[in-house]
Design an enzyme around this catalytic site. Structure first.
Site: not given
Length: 211
Positions: A18, A111, A109
């Protein structure tokens, strides 16, 4: 015998990368030659609450190097301070259409720093994911047990975990799921980010594995 088994397992492992920065066709070709041929995941929504305008060309470069659309995903990093979690998803999806991005899946995502309230964070998560589901975005979640517990509480289970693929990070340089520990309603992952911030082939990448 164990060493032979390990070599066979690694040889059959599906490895990919990625990226969050512009990446050239030559870099992707170099990475494929190193065995990272299974998937590429490109950042398409930034934590500033804006579409990553580098994503379309980076995806084109990946496709030109041999990554098929079936093996091309993007990831979405939400802007928590921007608010309007559902609106961000709608704007993102409009940009996907505007730029004619062809991808298999969007990874959300989960986080970083959100708010100090787990209930607010849970609400933000569901606003975002419910909008993705309403639009019909094929998606998964990127998250770790550590961040999940900090953001939502260790006992919080995502309502759609059983039908949502999980991509988790653990930088142990081991392309396997032997380290995985259940959280958030997930009992097994779909993909692992096993090494981060690698400089290779004139690119900055993370290494990923899926069986």
């Amino acid at each position: 015998m164990f060493a032979l088994f390990l070599c066979i397992a690694l040889a059959s492992a599906k490895l990919g990368i990625d990226v969050s920065q512009p990446t050239s066709t030559s870099s992707f070709t170099c990475l494929r030659n190193k065995g990272f041929t299974t998937m590429v995941i490109v950042r398409a929504w930034k934590s500033t609450g804006s579409f990553d305008t580098n994503a379309p060309q980076t995806l084109k470069n990946a496709n030109a190097a041999g990554f098929s659309i079936e093996n091309s995903d993007v990831y979405y990093y939400p802007c928590i301070s921007c608010g309007n979690m559902a609106g961000q998803v709608r704007t993102f999806w409009q940009k996907v259409g505007q730029y004619s991005l062809k991808v298999k899946r969007v990874w959300f995502d989960i986080e970083g720093t959100w708010t100090s309230s787990v209930s607010t964070n849970q609400n933000y998560l569901m606003q975002m994911m419910n909008e993705a589901r309403a639009i019909g975005i094929v998606h998964g979640i990127y998250g770790s047990k550590y961040y999940w517990g900090n953001l939502f509480g260790s006992s919080y289970k995502y309502a759609y975990a059983s039908s949502t693929p999980l991509w988790y990070p653990h930088y142990d340089n081991s392309p396997s799921f032997s380290d995985f520990s259940s959280f958030g309603g997930w009992t097994s992952p779909s993909m692992k980010q096993y090494r981060g911030d690698v400089s290779v082939c004139s690119a900055g990448v993370d290494y990923n594995y899926k069986p």
